[in-house]
Design a protein around this motif. Structure first.
Motif, PDB file in Angstrom:
ATOM      1  N   TRP A  59      -4.341 -18.675 -11.950  1.00 52.27           N
ATOM      2  CA  TRP A  59      -3.392 -18.502 -10.831  1.00 52.27           C
ATOM      3  C   TRP A  59      -2.643 -17.192 -11.095  1.00 52.27           C
ATOM      4  N   VAL A  60      -2.965 -16.181 -10.301  1.00 45.20           N
ATOM      5  CA  VAL A  60      -2.419 -14.853 -10.581  1.00 45.20           C
ATOM      6  C   VAL A  60      -1.175 -14.586  -9.732  1.00 45.20           C
ATOM      7  N   GLU A  61      -0.256 -13.858 -10.324  1.00 48.38           N
ATOM      8  CA  GLU A  61       1.025 -13.529  -9.696  1.00 48.38           C
ATOM      9  C   GLU A  61       1.497 -12.178 -10.224  1.00 48.38           C
TER      10      GLU A  61
ATOM     11  N   CYS B  53       8.238  -4.747   1.492  1.00 47.01           N
ATOM     12  CA  CYS B  53       8.445  -3.935   2.682  1.00 47.01           C
ATOM     13  C   CYS B  53       7.673  -2.629   2.549  1.00 47.01           C
ATOM     14  N   ASP B  54       7.151  -2.156   3.699  1.00 46.33           N
ATOM     15  CA  ASP B  54       6.608  -0.805   3.698  1.00 46.33           C
ATOM     16  C   ASP B  54       7.712   0.168   4.130  1.00 46.33           C
ATOM     17  N   VAL B  55       7.379   1.450   4.162  1.00 46.54           N
ATOM     18  CA  VAL B  55       8.409   2.461   4.418  1.00 46.54           C
ATOM     19  C   VAL B  55       8.960   2.395   5.842  1.00 46.54           C
ATOM     20  N   ASP B  56       8.225   1.724   6.740  1.00 38.58           N
ATOM     21  CA  ASP B  56       8.720   1.565   8.106  1.00 38.58           C
ATOM     22  C   ASP B  56       9.516   0.277   8.297  1.00 38.58           C
ATOM     23  N   GLY B  57       9.677  -0.471   7.227  1.00 39.27           N
ATOM     24  CA  GLY B  57      10.472  -1.692   7.318  1.00 39.27           C
ATOM     25  C   GLY B  57       9.694  -2.920   7.731  1.00 39.27           C
ATOM     26  N   ASN B  58       8.372  -2.800   7.872  1.00 37.68           N
ATOM     27  CA  ASN B  58       7.574  -4.009   8.117  1.00 37.68           C
ATOM     28  C   ASN B  58       7.539  -4.862   6.856  1.00 37.68           C
ATOM     29  N   LEU B  59       7.511  -6.187   7.045  1.00 33.94           N
ATOM     30  CA  LEU B  59       7.502  -7.091   5.909  1.00 33.94           C
ATOM     31  C   LEU B  59       6.100  -7.643   5.711  1.00 33.94           C
ATOM     32  N   TRP B  60       5.533  -7.394   4.536  1.00 30.77           N
ATOM     33  CA  TRP B  60       4.206  -7.896   4.165  1.00 30.77           C
ATOM     34  C   TRP B  60       4.445  -9.143   3.314  1.00 30.77           C
ATOM     35  N   ALA B  61       3.980 -10.290   3.828  1.00 31.78           N
ATOM     36  CA  ALA B  61       4.274 -11.571   3.173  1.00 31.78           C
ATOM     37  C   ALA B  61       2.980 -12.262   2.781  1.00 31.78           C
ATOM     38  N   SER B  62       2.899 -12.702   1.537  1.00 33.11           N
ATOM     39  CA  SER B  62       1.730 -13.468   1.129  1.00 33.11           C
ATOM     40  C   SER B  62       1.686 -14.766   1.927  1.00 33.11           C
ATOM     41  N   ALA B  63       0.493 -15.279   2.133  1.00 32.68           N
ATOM     42  CA  ALA B  63       0.318 -16.505   2.914  1.00 32.68           C
ATOM     43  C   ALA B  63      -0.642 -17.428   2.190  1.00 32.68           C
TER      44      ALA B  63
ATOM     45  N   LEU C 245      -6.844 -11.152   5.831  1.00 32.75           N
ATOM     46  CA  LEU C 245      -7.351 -12.476   5.489  1.00 32.75           C
ATOM     47  C   LEU C 245      -8.132 -12.428   4.176  1.00 32.75           C
ATOM     48  N   LEU C 246      -7.846 -13.382   3.320  1.00 34.31           N
ATOM     49  CA  LEU C 246      -8.532 -13.494   2.031  1.00 34.31           C
ATOM     50  C   LEU C 246      -9.166 -14.869   1.916  1.00 34.31           C
ATOM     51  N   PRO C 247     -10.217 -14.980   1.109  1.00 29.03           N
ATOM     52  CA  PRO C 247     -10.866 -16.284   0.938  1.00 29.03           C
ATOM     53  C   PRO C 247     -10.174 -17.162  -0.105  1.00 29.03           C
ATOM     54  N   GLU C 248      -8.949 -16.746  -0.510  1.00 30.40           N
ATOM     55  CA  GLU C 248      -8.175 -17.532  -1.469  1.00 30.40           C
ATOM     56  C   GLU C 248      -6.714 -17.477  -1.051  1.00 30.40           C
ATOM     57  N   GLN C 249      -5.925 -18.424  -1.526  1.00 28.03           N
ATOM     58  CA  GLN C 249      -4.485 -18.405  -1.275  1.00 28.03           C
ATOM     59  C   GLN C 249      -3.857 -17.217  -1.993  1.00 28.03           C
ATOM     60  N   CYS C 250      -2.996 -16.504  -1.302  1.00 31.05           N
ATOM     61  CA  CYS C 250      -2.372 -15.318  -1.890  1.00 31.05           C
ATOM     62  C   CYS C 250      -0.934 -15.638  -2.297  1.00 31.05           C
ATOM     63  N   ALA C 251      -0.543 -15.153  -3.475  1.00 28.46           N
ATOM     64  CA  ALA C 251       0.813 -15.420  -3.972  1.00 28.46           C
ATOM     65  C   ALA C 251       1.708 -14.184  -3.878  1.00 28.46           C
ATOM     66  N   ASN C 252       1.226 -13.036  -4.292  1.00 31.24           N
ATOM     67  CA  ASN C 252       2.075 -11.841  -4.345  1.00 31.24           C
ATOM     68  C   ASN C 252       1.258 -10.606  -4.040  1.00 31.24           C
ATOM     69  N   MET C 253       1.974  -9.537  -3.752  1.00 30.71           N
ATOM     70  CA  MET C 253       1.291  -8.254  -3.566  1.00 30.71           C
ATOM     71  C   MET C 253       2.231  -7.135  -3.984  1.00 30.71           C
ATOM     72  N   THR C 254       1.630  -5.966  -4.187  1.00 29.39           N
ATOM     73  CA  THR C 254       2.418  -4.767  -4.417  1.00 29.39           C
ATOM     74  C   THR C 254       1.638  -3.588  -3.867  1.00 29.39           C
ATOM     75  N   PHE C 255       2.373  -2.547  -3.487  1.00 33.83           N
ATOM     76  CA  PHE C 255       1.719  -1.310  -3.073  1.00 33.83           C
ATOM     77  C   PHE C 255       1.570  -0.416  -4.304  1.00 33.83           C
ATOM     78  N   GLY C 256       0.415   0.233  -4.416  1.00 31.62           N
ATOM     79  CA  GLY C 256       0.201   1.110  -5.560  1.00 31.62           C
ATOM     80  C   GLY C 256      -0.769   2.208  -5.213  1.00 31.62           C
TER      81      GLY C 256
ATOM     82  N   ALA D  16      -2.491 -10.477  -5.314  1.00 27.99           N
ATOM     83  CA  ALA D  16      -2.793 -11.479  -6.334  1.00 27.99           C
ATOM     84  C   ALA D  16      -3.014 -12.802  -5.622  1.00 27.99           C
ATOM     85  N   ALA D  17      -4.241 -13.289  -5.664  1.00 31.12           N
ATOM     86  CA  ALA D  17      -4.615 -14.436  -4.837  1.00 31.12           C
ATOM     87  C   ALA D  17      -5.387 -15.452  -5.662  1.00 31.12           C
TER      88      ALA D  17
END
Ligand code: MG
Length: 318
Positions: A49-51, A247-257, A281-292, A302-303
Motif C-alpha cells: 500500500w503505497v503513499e 493544488c496546481d499553479v492555477d488553483g485546481n485541486l487534484w484529489a486522489s480517489a 483513471l487508474l486500475p487501482e485505488q489511489c492514495a496520494n500524488m505529487t507533481f515532479g 501512489a496507488a
C-alpha cells in the motif's frame, strides 16, 4: 533501421491509442491540462500500500512509502531502477520537503513527524501534544514561512497492519508546528479522520480531506496567519473517498480517489469553484500524488500496489 529480431516485449502489452482514454475531460476547463500524446505509465509495482510520494529534483528521484511494507522506496528517473530508500521505515506514510529541501516524514509506528538531516540522521519534530502521544501522523506539508502542517488521524493505531494497535490518546486533528518556537497548535479539530492536506497557490486556503465519513469529504478553510477559520465542504467524493490532495499553479485541486471502482478510482480534478472538471483513471485505488519532474509537470500517483505517472500541461504549486 531494421531490427534483426522483434524487440523484446513487442505486441505483448496492449497499446494505448492517444489520447489516453484514462484521462477524462469532464469540463472544457480541463482540456488545456491534458496532453493528447501523453499516457498514464506504471513505473513500479509489487508493493502492499503505497503513499507519500515526494519529488527530489536534485536527485532525479521519487521517494515514497510502502506503509505496511515498512519500507520507503526510491525510483530513479534516469535509470528507471527502484531501490530501497529506508528500511525499516517505521511504517512511514506522508512525506514532504521543508524549505531547506530536507525530507519530512510521518511515521505511524513511532507516532511522530521526523526530519532527515543532510548527514542522514533523523530528528523528531513532533510526537506529543499536551503531554499525550499523537495518534499516527499521516500527511504533511510545509508553508512558505517554514511552518509544518500535518494531519493526525488514527489509521496507524487501529490495527497492526500499518503500525501498532493502540488506544488514541488525543482527538484527531490537523496541527501546525511553528518554525521559530517549535510550538505545536491544533488548527483543525472536529473532522473524523483528517488526512491529506494542501494549500492553494497563494496559501490563503487550506484543503483537508476527511476520509472518515461516507462519502469522503474535502473541506476548505481560510488561512488566517497561524490558524484557519470558516471551514466548509469543498467537494463530496461520493461514492468513494479521497486521501491526498495537491493544488496546481492555477488553483485546481487534484484529489486522489479510491473506493468507487472502475471509472472512479485514480485522481479527480476540481476547479477552484469545486466543479469536477477531469479525471485520471487508474486500475487501482489511489492514495496520494505529487507533481515532479524538471518542470513540475509530471504527476506521480501512489496507488495501492503501484506507482504511476502522467505528464500534464500544468505544474504543482509547492
Ligand atoms: Mg493519507
Amino acid at each position: 533501421m531494421a531490427f534483426d529480431a522483434e524487440p523484446p516485449g513487442r505486441w505483448t502489452d496492449p497499446p494505448v491509442r492517444y489520447p489516453d482514454p484514462a484521462v477524462k475531460v469532464l469540463d472544457p476547463r480541463f482540456s488545456r491540462y491534458r496532453i493528447v500524446s501523453a499516457a498514464v505509465e506504471r513505473l513500479a509495482t509489487g508493493f502492499r500500500w503505497v503513499e507519500g510520494p515526494v519529488w527530489f529534483g536534485d536527485q532525479h528521484a521519487l521517494v515514497w512509502s510502502d506503509v505496511p511494507g515498512n519500507t520507503m522506496w526510491r525510483w530513479d528517473e534516469l535509470s528507471g531502477q527502484v531501490t530501497p530508500f529506508r528500511s525499516p521505515s517505521h511504517f512511514s506514510n506522508g512525506n514532504t520537503r521543508d524549505r531547506q529541501g530536507r525530507l519530512v516524514t510521518c511515521e505511524h509506528l513511532e507516532r511522530r513527524v521526523t526530519r532527515t538531516e543532510y548527514d542522514g540522521s533523523v530528528s523528531v519534530l513532533a510526537d506529543r501534544f499536551q503531554d499525550r502521544r499523537l495518534n499516527s501522523p499521516n500527511d504533511v506539508i510545509t508553508a512558505t514561512d517554514g511552518a509544518i502542517w500535518f494531519s493526525d488521524p488514527t489509521y496507524g493505531i487501529v490495527y497492526d497492519y500499518e503500525g501498532n494497535r493502540a488506544e488514541p490518546e488525543l482527538p484527531t486533528a490537523v496541527y501546525r508546528l511553528a518554525p521559530d518556537t517549535g510550538t505545536l497548535t491544533a488548527v483543525v479539530t472536529g473532522l473524523v479522520q483528517p488526512n491529506g492536506l494542501c494549500f492553494s497557490p497563494d496559501e490563503q486556503l487550506l484543503y483537508v480531506v476527511d476520509s472518515g465519513t461516507s462519502p469522503g469529504l474535502i473541506h476548505v478553510f481560510d488561512v488566517d496567519g497561524p490558524t484557519v477559520r470558516n471551514g466548509r465542504v469543498f467537494a463530496d467524493m461520493g461514492p468513494g473517498s479521497s486521501d491526498g490532495v495537491r493544488c496546481d499553479v492555477d488553483g485546481n485541486l487534484w484529489a486522489s480517489a479510491a473506493g468507487g471502482g472502475d471509472g472512479y478510482d485514480g485522481v479527480h480534478v476540481f476547479a477552484p469553484d469545486g466543479t469536477l472538471i477531469g479525471q485520471v483513471l487508474l486500475p487501482e485505488q489511489c492514495a496520494n500524488m505529487t507533481f515532479g519532474g524538471r518542470k513540475g509537470n509530471r504527476l506521480f500517483m501512489a496507488a495501492s500496489q503501484s506507482i504511476y505517472s502522467l505528464y500534464v500541461n500544468t505544474s504543482g504549486c509547492v
